[in-house]
Design a protein around this motif. Structure first.
Motif, PDB file in Angstrom:
ATOM      1  N   LYS A  60      -1.104   5.039  -6.205  1.00  0.00           N
ATOM      2  CA  LYS A  60      -1.203   5.972  -7.319  1.00  0.00           C
ATOM      3  C   LYS A  60      -0.434   5.423  -8.523  1.00  0.00           C
ATOM      4  O   LYS A  60       0.669   4.889  -8.357  1.00  0.00           O
ATOM      5  CB  LYS A  60      -0.606   7.330  -6.910  1.00  0.00           C
ATOM      6  N   PHE A  61      -1.043   5.552  -9.709  1.00  0.00           N
ATOM      7  CA  PHE A  61      -0.361   5.078 -10.924  1.00  0.00           C
ATOM      8  C   PHE A  61       0.078   6.252 -11.794  1.00  0.00           C
ATOM      9  O   PHE A  61      -0.676   7.233 -11.945  1.00  0.00           O
ATOM     10  CB  PHE A  61      -1.296   4.205 -11.759  1.00  0.00           C
ATOM     11  N   ILE A  62       1.271   6.137 -12.372  1.00  0.00           N
ATOM     12  CA  ILE A  62       1.648   7.040 -13.458  1.00  0.00           C
ATOM     13  C   ILE A  62       1.839   6.170 -14.709  1.00  0.00           C
ATOM     14  O   ILE A  62       2.676   5.249 -14.711  1.00  0.00           O
ATOM     15  CB  ILE A  62       2.914   7.848 -13.134  1.00  0.00           C
ATOM     16  N   LEU A  63       1.029   6.454 -15.711  1.00  0.00           N
ATOM     17  CA  LEU A  63       0.971   5.601 -16.907  1.00  0.00           C
ATOM     18  C   LEU A  63       1.775   6.266 -18.016  1.00  0.00           C
ATOM     19  O   LEU A  63       1.390   7.319 -18.530  1.00  0.00           O
ATOM     20  CB  LEU A  63      -0.482   5.403 -17.323  1.00  0.00           C
ATOM     21  N   ILE A  64       2.902   5.645 -18.381  1.00  0.00           N
ATOM     22  CA  ILE A  64       3.875   6.266 -19.283  1.00  0.00           C
ATOM     23  C   ILE A  64       3.913   5.499 -20.595  1.00  0.00           C
ATOM     24  O   ILE A  64       4.386   4.357 -20.652  1.00  0.00           O
ATOM     25  CB  ILE A  64       5.284   6.236 -18.625  1.00  0.00           C
ATOM     26  N   SER A  65       3.400   6.122 -21.671  1.00  0.00           N
ATOM     27  CA  SER A  65       3.363   5.393 -22.948  1.00  0.00           C
ATOM     28  C   SER A  65       3.230   6.375 -24.106  1.00  0.00           C
ATOM     29  O   SER A  65       2.817   7.520 -23.915  1.00  0.00           O
ATOM     30  CB  SER A  65       2.165   4.439 -22.974  1.00  0.00           C
ATOM     31  N   PRO A  66       3.587   5.926 -25.305  1.00  0.00           N
ATOM     32  CA  PRO A  66       3.265   6.722 -26.485  1.00  0.00           C
ATOM     33  C   PRO A  66       1.743   6.741 -26.663  1.00  0.00           C
ATOM     34  O   PRO A  66       1.054   5.838 -26.175  1.00  0.00           O
ATOM     35  CB  PRO A  66       3.949   5.975 -27.625  1.00  0.00           C
ATOM     36  N   PRO A  67       1.225   7.763 -27.372  1.00  0.00           N
ATOM     37  CA  PRO A  67      -0.226   7.883 -27.523  1.00  0.00           C
ATOM     38  C   PRO A  67      -0.865   6.614 -28.095  1.00  0.00           C
ATOM     39  O   PRO A  67      -1.945   6.208 -27.667  1.00  0.00           O
ATOM     40  CB  PRO A  67      -0.396   9.052 -28.504  1.00  0.00           C
ATOM     41  N   ASP A  79       0.854  -1.196   0.000  1.00  0.00           N
ATOM     42  CA  ASP A  79       0.000   0.000   0.000  1.00  0.00           C
ATOM     43  C   ASP A  79       0.890   1.246   0.000  1.00  0.00           C
ATOM     44  O   ASP A  79       2.117   1.136   0.084  1.00  0.00           O
ATOM     45  CB  ASP A  79      -0.934  -0.011   1.220  1.00  0.00           C
ATOM     46  N   ASN A  80       0.251   2.422  -0.166  1.00  0.00           N
ATOM     47  CA  ASN A  80       0.997   3.686  -0.130  1.00  0.00           C
ATOM     48  C   ASN A  80       2.179   3.704  -1.104  1.00  0.00           C
ATOM     49  O   ASN A  80       3.324   3.932  -0.707  1.00  0.00           O
ATOM     50  CB  ASN A  80       1.490   3.947   1.300  1.00  0.00           C
ATOM     51  N   LEU A  81       1.889   3.446  -2.365  1.00  0.00           N
ATOM     52  CA  LEU A  81       2.953   3.399  -3.372  1.00  0.00           C
ATOM     53  C   LEU A  81       2.556   4.187  -4.618  1.00  0.00           C
ATOM     54  O   LEU A  81       1.385   4.179  -5.013  1.00  0.00           O
ATOM     55  CB  LEU A  81       3.219   1.944  -3.791  1.00  0.00           C
ATOM     56  N   THR A  82       3.539   4.834  -5.219  1.00  0.00           N
ATOM     57  CA  THR A  82       3.351   5.420  -6.548  1.00  0.00           C
ATOM     58  C   THR A  82       4.046   4.511  -7.565  1.00  0.00           C
ATOM     59  O   THR A  82       5.261   4.299  -7.491  1.00  0.00           O
ATOM     60  CB  THR A  82       3.938   6.846  -6.603  1.00  0.00           C
ATOM     61  N   ILE A  83       3.249   3.969  -8.458  1.00  0.00           N
ATOM     62  CA  ILE A  83       3.740   2.938  -9.375  1.00  0.00           C
ATOM     63  C   ILE A  83       3.706   3.461 -10.799  1.00  0.00           C
ATOM     64  O   ILE A  83       2.650   3.878 -11.293  1.00  0.00           O
ATOM     65  CB  ILE A  83       2.866   1.670  -9.266  1.00  0.00           C
ATOM     66  N   GLY A  84       4.870   3.469 -11.442  1.00  0.00           N
ATOM     67  CA  GLY A  84       4.930   3.852 -12.850  1.00  0.00           C
ATOM     68  C   GLY A  84       4.861   2.627 -13.737  1.00  0.00           C
ATOM     69  O   GLY A  84       5.554   1.631 -13.480  1.00  0.00           O
ATOM     70  N   LEU A  85       4.002   2.681 -14.754  1.00  0.00           N
ATOM     71  CA  LEU A  85       3.903   1.575 -15.711  1.00  0.00           C
ATOM     72  C   LEU A  85       4.332   2.149 -17.049  1.00  0.00           C
ATOM     73  O   LEU A  85       3.738   3.126 -17.517  1.00  0.00           O
ATOM     74  CB  LEU A  85       2.470   1.063 -15.770  1.00  0.00           C
ATOM     75  N   CYS A  86       5.339   1.546 -17.668  1.00  0.00           N
ATOM     76  CA  CYS A  86       5.950   2.176 -18.839  1.00  0.00           C
ATOM     77  C   CYS A  86       6.040   1.251 -20.040  1.00  0.00           C
ATOM     78  O   CYS A  86       6.454   0.103 -19.906  1.00  0.00           O
ATOM     79  CB  CYS A  86       7.351   2.655 -18.458  1.00  0.00           C
ATOM     80  N   ALA A 109     -13.422   3.906 -11.550  1.00  0.00           N
ATOM     81  CA  ALA A 109     -14.482   3.282 -10.748  1.00  0.00           C
ATOM     82  C   ALA A 109     -14.044   3.024  -9.311  1.00  0.00           C
ATOM     83  O   ALA A 109     -14.867   3.016  -8.392  1.00  0.00           O
ATOM     84  CB  ALA A 109     -14.938   1.983 -11.409  1.00  0.00           C
ATOM     85  N   ASN A 110     -12.759   2.802  -9.108  1.00  0.00           N
ATOM     86  CA  ASN A 110     -12.251   2.540  -7.763  1.00  0.00           C
ATOM     87  C   ASN A 110     -11.656   3.782  -7.101  1.00  0.00           C
ATOM     88  O   ASN A 110     -11.002   3.670  -6.069  1.00  0.00           O
ATOM     89  CB  ASN A 110     -11.191   1.427  -7.812  1.00  0.00           C
ATOM     90  N   ASN A 111     -11.870   4.932  -7.759  1.00  0.00           N
ATOM     91  CA  ASN A 111     -11.319   6.184  -7.226  1.00  0.00           C
ATOM     92  C   ASN A 111      -9.812   6.127  -7.004  1.00  0.00           C
ATOM     93  O   ASN A 111      -9.294   6.621  -6.002  1.00  0.00           O
ATOM     94  CB  ASN A 111     -11.998   6.539  -5.885  1.00  0.00           C
ATOM     95  N   VAL A 112      -9.117   5.502  -7.929  1.00  0.00           N
ATOM     96  CA  VAL A 112      -7.669   5.410  -7.811  1.00  0.00           C
ATOM     97  C   VAL A 112      -7.032   6.570  -8.567  1.00  0.00           C
ATOM     98  O   VAL A 112      -7.390   6.858  -9.708  1.00  0.00           O
ATOM     99  CB  VAL A 112      -7.168   4.058  -8.388  1.00  0.00           C
ATOM    100  N   GLU A 113      -6.108   7.222  -7.915  1.00  0.00           N
ATOM    101  CA  GLU A 113      -5.431   8.362  -8.535  1.00  0.00           C
ATOM    102  C   GLU A 113      -4.503   7.867  -9.648  1.00  0.00           C
ATOM    103  O   GLU A 113      -3.776   6.890  -9.474  1.00  0.00           O
ATOM    104  CB  GLU A 113      -4.603   9.083  -7.439  1.00  0.00           C
ATOM    105  N   PHE A 114      -4.506   8.546 -10.789  1.00  0.00           N
ATOM    106  CA  PHE A 114      -3.555   8.183 -11.850  1.00  0.00           C
ATOM    107  C   PHE A 114      -3.336   9.375 -12.766  1.00  0.00           C
ATOM    108  O   PHE A 114      -4.168  10.282 -12.840  1.00  0.00           O
ATOM    109  CB  PHE A 114      -4.052   6.985 -12.648  1.00  0.00           C
ATOM    110  N   GLU A 115      -2.159   9.385 -13.433  1.00  0.00           N
ATOM    111  CA  GLU A 115      -1.961  10.345 -14.522  1.00  0.00           C
ATOM    112  C   GLU A 115      -1.334   9.621 -15.714  1.00  0.00           C
ATOM    113  O   GLU A 115      -0.637   8.633 -15.555  1.00  0.00           O
ATOM    114  CB  GLU A 115      -1.102  11.534 -14.082  1.00  0.00           C
TER     115      GLU A 115
END
Lengths: 307, 307, 307
Positions: A178-185, A148-155, A200-206
């Protein structure tokens, strides 16, 4: 009788329990050397996957059990037109548990309906690969001490990347992720994951297009392979595959305790110069994959922890 | 941690020691049935070689250990573009020792640099195949009682024959060895072996084109297969392949205690009528290959001889 | 040293004895868990047959032994031109017993002549497949309690069906057996079976073209797959393959204690709606196949029944 078909088949409590067992296995490996004596694991690989197959085989051998099976469809009865349902009935006569890899989505579900032994889904097309997810969870917990309590980058390839989708599904069940989603468009995460799972799960992401900007904020960076077979033409593949390469320079921007995961095999999305960085956790991940599969086999066979 | 990549990685003393252990295994096989209990051998065969693979598997099973792996590249992660260096890191998580066969020269060397387990080179292209050499040495010593004071005939494809080059390299380290090199002009031994190994070590040798003339002088006749895949055109292959066929008639010209070796598989370079001759040692060689691999696995795993 | 090359290699008494052992294994499986400790079975499959191979492997593992081998010719030395005779000599150095599947008729016979270990014919072309016959005999005896006084229907491809020919040969040795041969005219039983086996042994039989008419008289219905590879053209295959499909409707015409056998894999000649009928014995057959192979391995290795 339990199967493992989908990463969400197990509750958070069951996963905690399984990871605790895997952890105990890691620390007391020799004590588990005979808990599955006389048991047989069938590895039914309708498409080749050396890594996953050998990880299951190592797991079963470590427990004292044995292994039989096939490693590609052309050496199986499938070539003679046999259905998965018939094959699993036969395999139920030959073994105590099985791991199935199949190119078609849902194949393991079909098998589980007819099986008289526990079925582990070892990957069904672009659909599910739950033991990879369990491996990822064990790696994150081992490296960071928590889920828990993690910022996870997916690239990388977030569109077709099965492991990424499963990991998101598994992690949204823990608090303050929290997720940071890193990808080409072109390879952004599919709408159904964005809406039905994250929103739907109110999870923070960018969603960002640049690994350099994001990397400094991360606790975990999950890299993925940009698979050639997912592209319709060569040009698109070549243009995109090298966009998101992790190297020493990028690692300098990351936190001291940010760990890098990758489901492997990698091609060149992580430069080999990163391998010796203590934050590179992707080879440790392979080791955790064996322990977590050992724990899973024990649970599904209802084998008790040795005392 | 030791590897076996090149037949010369072991000193003459180490080889003597290894062959003595192999000999003891031959004579007391049941005593070794559990010395590797719980250990796992990975057989990584990027190109098929049933004989070598099964010899390693039989060796490990005879010691009480287990085996996992793959038998051809198309069922491995190599097809997904994974490097040998990455594969061996994964395999280090799954097993305690590995045997690798690869079509590219130097593959096992690359693997050994990244491996956290002992690597045995089970053949890398036309380069090295050290366990074949150990097998040959054990066979010669078993049949003749010594590895020195021998006249050794090498017959067939001396240009491309990897086993022949390795055997020469290994035997020049023993006193009073003489070679008779029997081949068609097109398949003579390469200059670097002739000069850098034979001449440089002051080893007596002659090059002849006729098996009949040479056979009477030999203590050991080492036959080799003329491999079709080494030739650029079919005609050359057909013209040359039958030139150096050993049959009953030629065996009559040989000494009573001249033994015939062959790395196998043979095609027709030894007539089947020779098989029942007590001097035919090529099937015994296959048996010695198991014992010597058992000894090697024990040494590299630092497993003690049972008392 | 005994081999099993042909279903008739064993006398009726020896088969009775073998089936009794298989029955005891079924009832006391754990007692047999170590009778073959330290023994090795080689599975030499020159053509793929997952079902047969895995059945042998499960059998040997159940006895405490180990398994090595290959599952298709392209991963074997055969690709390098090695003869079966040479391969079996090598395999004799690596294992204690072997099961061989080969596309050429007589291959196992050739192997047995040179082998220093027992050879089990696991199928040689369209010729023999004796362990399938033993499996069929055990299934019939288990379901019906006897091997005599039975009316047996054989349905489907009776021309090319190797298992059907072997079963006829095996069953004519028991008293008061009657056969009903159910096939399209193109796939009737060959003349040599009709004359040299049935007529010569004074065995009652009738040949019919209609499963509906015959089914009510049967104690055993043995269904077979109509194999695509047996036909010269696609049209003939499509016209014939669906003619003899067993479904619920036909099962209503059968006796309450008529059992359905099938060597598997099936394609569609038995409708899946029949699977849950208590008279469907074809999946049990797969289980009996493991027990009978365990008994066979014990007999050929001269391993004693545990006391």
């Amino acid at each position: 009788m339990r199967h493992l078909l989908n990463p969400l088949d197990f509750s958070v409590e069951e996963i905690d329990d399984l990871l605790a067992l895997a952890r105990d296995i890691e620390q007391n490996l020799p004590q588990y050397a005979h808990v599955c004596d006389g048991k047989k694991l069938a590895t039914l690989f309708y498409e080749p996957s050396t890594r996953t197959r050998l990880s299951f085989e190592a797991a079963m051998l470590n427990l004292g059990g044995n292994v039989l099976g096939f490693s590609s469809a052309n050496s199986s009865s499938a070539a003679k037109g046999e259905s998965v349902a018939d094959t699993i009935r036969m395999i139920s006569c030959y073994s105590d548990i099985c791991a199935m890899r199949h190119p078609k989505e849902g194949a393991a579900f079909v098998a589980a309906q007819k099986a008289q032994i526990p079925v582990i889904n070892a990957g069904d097309g672009g659909h599910q690969h739950p033991t990879q997810t369990l491996t990822d969870l064990m790696t994150i917990r081992s490296m960071k001490g928590r889920l828990d309590n993690l910022t996870i980058g997916l690239c990388g390839d977030l569109k077709f990347g099965r492991t990424v989708h499963s990991l998101i599904n598994a992690m949204v069940r823990y608090p303050n992720i929290k997720f940071i989603l890193i990808s080409p468009p072109e390879l952004r995460i599919p709408d159904n994951i964005r809406e039905d799972v994250l929103t739907a799960n109110n999870v923070e992401f960018e969603e960002v297009g640049n690994l350099d900007e994001a990397i400094g904020k991360l606790d975990i960076l999950y890299m993925t392979r940009v698979q050639k077979e997912r592209f319709f033409n060569e040009e698109d593949y070549i243009r995109l595959k090298d966009c998101y390469i992790l190297d020493k320079k990028k690692m300098k921007l990351a936190k001291e305790d940010m760990y890098v995961l990758h489901p492997l095999p990698r091609v060149n999305e992580i430069s080999v110069e990163v391998d010796d960085d203590p934050r590179a956790a992707y080879f440790k991940q392979a080791q955790y994959g064996v322990y977590v599969r050992m724990a899973l086999i024990m649970r599904l066979l209802e084998v008790e922890k040795p005392c």
